[in-house]
Design an enzyme around this catalytic site. Structure first.
Site, PDB file in Angstrom:
ATOM      1  N   LYS A  83       8.768 -16.263 -13.388  1.00 37.83           N
ATOM      2  CA  LYS A  83       7.693 -17.056 -14.024  1.00 37.83           C
ATOM      3  C   LYS A  83       7.988 -17.278 -15.511  1.00 37.83           C
ATOM      4  CE  LYS A  83       4.364 -14.132 -12.951  1.00 37.83           C
ATOM      5  NZ  LYS A  83       5.148 -13.092 -12.247  1.00 37.83           N
TER       6      LYS A  83
ATOM      7  N   ARG B 299      -4.911 -14.371 -11.675  1.00 40.29           N
ATOM      8  CA  ARG B 299      -4.280 -13.271 -10.954  1.00 40.29           C
ATOM      9  C   ARG B 299      -5.087 -12.886  -9.712  1.00 40.29           C
ATOM     10  NH1 ARG B 299       0.259 -11.712 -14.196  1.00 40.29           N
ATOM     11  NH2 ARG B 299       1.020  -9.776 -13.352  1.00 40.29           N
TER      12      ARG B 299
ATOM     13  N   ARG C 100      16.767  -6.545 -15.683  1.00 43.84           N
ATOM     14  CA  ARG C 100      16.081  -6.907 -16.937  1.00 43.84           C
ATOM     15  C   ARG C 100      16.005  -5.678 -17.849  1.00 43.84           C
ATOM     16  NH1 ARG C 100      10.191  -9.423 -16.526  1.00 43.84           N
ATOM     17  NH2 ARG C 100       9.663  -7.325 -15.821  1.00 43.84           N
TER      18      ARG C 100
HETATM   19  P1  AP5 Z   1       3.141  -9.942 -16.478  1.00 41.24           P
HETATM   20  O1  AP5 Z   1       3.767  -9.825 -17.809  1.00 41.24           O
HETATM   21  O2  AP5 Z   1       2.530 -11.249 -16.085  1.00 41.24           O
HETATM   22  O3  AP5 Z   1       4.209  -9.434 -15.436  1.00 41.24           O
HETATM   23  P2  AP5 Z   1       4.575  -9.817 -13.929  1.00 41.24           P
HETATM   24  O4  AP5 Z   1       3.708 -10.816 -13.250  1.00 41.24           O
HETATM   25  O5  AP5 Z   1       4.724  -8.512 -13.250  1.00 41.24           O
HETATM   26  O6  AP5 Z   1       5.900 -10.614 -14.076  1.00 41.24           O
HETATM   27  P3  AP5 Z   1       7.199 -10.274 -14.890  1.00 41.24           P
HETATM   28  O7  AP5 Z   1       7.022 -10.605 -16.324  1.00 41.24           O
HETATM   29  O8  AP5 Z   1       7.694  -8.897 -14.551  1.00 41.24           O
HETATM   30  O9  AP5 Z   1       8.225 -11.247 -14.172  1.00 41.24           O
HETATM   31  P4  AP5 Z   1       8.424 -12.832 -14.214  1.00 41.24           P
HETATM   32  O10 AP5 Z   1       7.943 -13.438 -12.929  1.00 41.24           O
HETATM   33  O11 AP5 Z   1       7.936 -13.432 -15.493  1.00 41.24           O
HETATM   34  O12 AP5 Z   1      10.001 -12.886 -14.150  1.00 41.24           O
HETATM   35  P5  AP5 Z   1      11.078 -13.055 -15.335  1.00 41.24           P
HETATM   36  O13 AP5 Z   1      11.218 -14.494 -15.697  1.00 41.24           O
HETATM   37  O14 AP5 Z   1      10.829 -12.079 -16.427  1.00 41.24           O
HETATM   38  O15 AP5 Z   1       1.973  -8.843 -16.326  1.00 41.24           O
HETATM   39  C1  AP5 Z   1       2.155  -7.500 -16.701  1.00 41.24           C
HETATM   40  C2  AP5 Z   1       0.848  -6.739 -16.547  1.00 41.24           C
HETATM   41  O16 AP5 Z   1      -0.145  -7.289 -17.451  1.00 41.24           O
HETATM   42  C3  AP5 Z   1       0.175  -6.814 -15.163  1.00 41.24           C
HETATM   43  O17 AP5 Z   1       0.696  -5.839 -14.271  1.00 41.24           O
HETATM   44  C4  AP5 Z   1      -1.291  -6.547 -15.523  1.00 41.24           C
HETATM   45  O18 AP5 Z   1      -1.539  -5.171 -15.754  1.00 41.24           O
HETATM   46  C5  AP5 Z   1      -1.455  -7.272 -16.857  1.00 41.24           C
HETATM   47  N1  AP5 Z   1      -1.912  -8.673 -16.687  1.00 41.24           N
HETATM   48  C6  AP5 Z   1      -1.221  -9.802 -17.019  1.00 41.24           C
HETATM   49  N2  AP5 Z   1      -1.931 -10.894 -16.726  1.00 41.24           N
HETATM   50  C7  AP5 Z   1      -3.109 -10.468 -16.205  1.00 41.24           C
HETATM   51  C8  AP5 Z   1      -4.256 -11.137 -15.688  1.00 41.24           C
HETATM   52  N3  AP5 Z   1      -4.343 -12.482 -15.644  1.00 41.24           N
HETATM   53  N4  AP5 Z   1      -5.287 -10.367 -15.233  1.00 41.24           N
HETATM   54  C9  AP5 Z   1      -5.230  -9.015 -15.260  1.00 41.24           C
HETATM   55  N5  AP5 Z   1      -4.164  -8.330 -15.733  1.00 41.24           N
HETATM   56  C10 AP5 Z   1      -3.104  -9.048 -16.196  1.00 41.24           C
HETATM   57  O19 AP5 Z   1      12.400 -12.650 -14.530  1.00 41.24           O
HETATM   58  C11 AP5 Z   1      12.662 -11.303 -14.181  1.00 41.24           C
HETATM   59  C12 AP5 Z   1      14.189 -11.037 -14.279  1.00 41.24           C
HETATM   60  O20 AP5 Z   1      14.865 -11.825 -13.298  1.00 41.24           O
HETATM   61  C13 AP5 Z   1      14.791 -11.429 -15.643  1.00 41.24           C
HETATM   62  O21 AP5 Z   1      15.787 -10.511 -15.974  1.00 41.24           O
HETATM   63  C14 AP5 Z   1      15.392 -12.821 -15.372  1.00 41.24           C
HETATM   64  O22 AP5 Z   1      16.485 -13.088 -16.206  1.00 41.24           O
HETATM   65  C15 AP5 Z   1      15.800 -12.709 -13.910  1.00 41.24           C
HETATM   66  N6  AP5 Z   1      15.694 -13.985 -13.178  1.00 41.24           N
HETATM   67  C16 AP5 Z   1      14.704 -14.926 -13.292  1.00 41.24           C
HETATM   68  N7  AP5 Z   1      14.935 -15.943 -12.448  1.00 41.24           N
HETATM   69  C17 AP5 Z   1      16.093 -15.637 -11.777  1.00 41.24           C
HETATM   70  C18 AP5 Z   1      16.854 -16.295 -10.760  1.00 41.24           C
HETATM   71  N8  AP5 Z   1      16.465 -17.478 -10.251  1.00 41.24           N
HETATM   72  N9  AP5 Z   1      17.956 -15.687 -10.292  1.00 41.24           N
HETATM   73  C19 AP5 Z   1      18.343 -14.471 -10.788  1.00 41.24           C
HETATM   74  N10 AP5 Z   1      17.688 -13.808 -11.769  1.00 41.24           N
HETATM   75  C20 AP5 Z   1      16.569 -14.378 -12.240  1.00 41.24           C
END
Ligand code: AP5
Length: 190
Positions: A13, A88, A127
């Site tokens: 995302k 969410r 990551r």
């Molecule tokens: P949040 O920060 O939103 O974390 P998440 O949803 O768990 O998502 P991530 O940031 O871990 O992953 P992402 O999908 O962004 O992937 P990324 O691009 O980094 O939320 C964290 C916490 O905050 C929640 O648990 C909650 O407690 C709270 N919170 C947040 N919003 C809330 C809400 N609305 N309500 C209530 N609580 C809330 O990619 C991951 C890795 O994969 C990177 O290393 C990247 O380089 C790699 N990658 C990406 N795409 C690819 C691909 N196509 N191929 C290979 N590698 C890839």
């Protein structure tokens, strides 16, 4: 353009939102980044959110809806935004719909990144290895909980937005450029 990007933890995302910002001149509204900044600054919200995030649970809907409601009013959102990490759950989606109606803002599309759970853990592990600023929720135990929360509370949003004819699914297991290309194709058809 106003978009939501949906997907489980580690689905890409944040990665794809950054690219949408560059291409369309819109703003990325990442609730996770906002909360991590609040935790770092030890604001009132940050103090409430810290332990909840550390457990991989969701911060309260009241806090999140109020943050987003204020944020979309800011002048930099005039050209549009991509919501990354919000809504969410169904309650947040309903609140978003209501506040966008009140502010007369249209939601153009909801992009869902589909990625198998086995791949997500590997991505989050890599990551961690690449980053100097390791997230407190990027550990095996919390990730398990984040995935459970996603399945129970966030995954039902796909049906919610499908029923509103907003949902577009993208294979998030392709390489980053291919995912971007598929999103671009969807957006150019809008
Ligand atoms: P949040 O920060 O939103 O974390 P998440 O949803 O768990 O998502 P991530 O940031 O871990 O992953 P992402 O999908 O962004 O992937 P990324 O691009 O980094 O939320 C964290 C916490 O905050 C929640 O648990 C909650 O407690 C709270 N919170 C947040 N919003 C809330 C809400 N609305 N309500 C209530 N609580 C809330 O990619 C991951 C890795 O994969 C990177 O290393 C990247 O380089 C790699 N990658 C990406 N795409 C690819 C691909 N196509 N191929 C290979 N590698 C890839």
């Amino acid at each position: 353009m106003r978009l939501i990007i949906l997907g489980p933890p580690g689905s890409g995302k944040g990665t794809q939102s950054t690219r949408l910002v560059e291409k369309y001149g819109i703003v990325q509204l990442s609730t996770g980044d906002m909360l991590r900044a609040a935790v770092k600054e030890e604001t009132e919200v940050g103090l409430k959110a810290k332990d909840v995030m550390g457990r991989g649970e969701l911060v309260s809907d009241d806090i999140m809806v109020s943050i987003i409601s204020d944020r979309v009013e800011k002048p930099d959102c005039k050209n549009g935004f991509v919501l990354d990490g919000f809504p969410r759950n169904i309650a947040q989606a309903e609140a978003l719909e209501k506040l966008m109606d009140e502010k007369e803002l249209n939601l153009d599309s909801v992009i869902e990144l589909e990625v198998d759970e086995t791949i997500l853990q590997d991505r989050i592990e890599s990551r961690k290895e690449q980053s100097t600023d390791v997230r407190s929720d990027d550990n095996v135990e919390t990730l398990k909980n984040r995935l459970e929360v996603y399945r129970a509370q966030t995954a039902p949003l796909t049906k919610y937005y499908d029923e509103r004819n907003k949902l577009r699914r993208v294979n998030g297991m392709q390489d980053v450029d291919q995912v971007t290309k598929q999103i671009d194709d969807i957006l150019s058809d809008l």
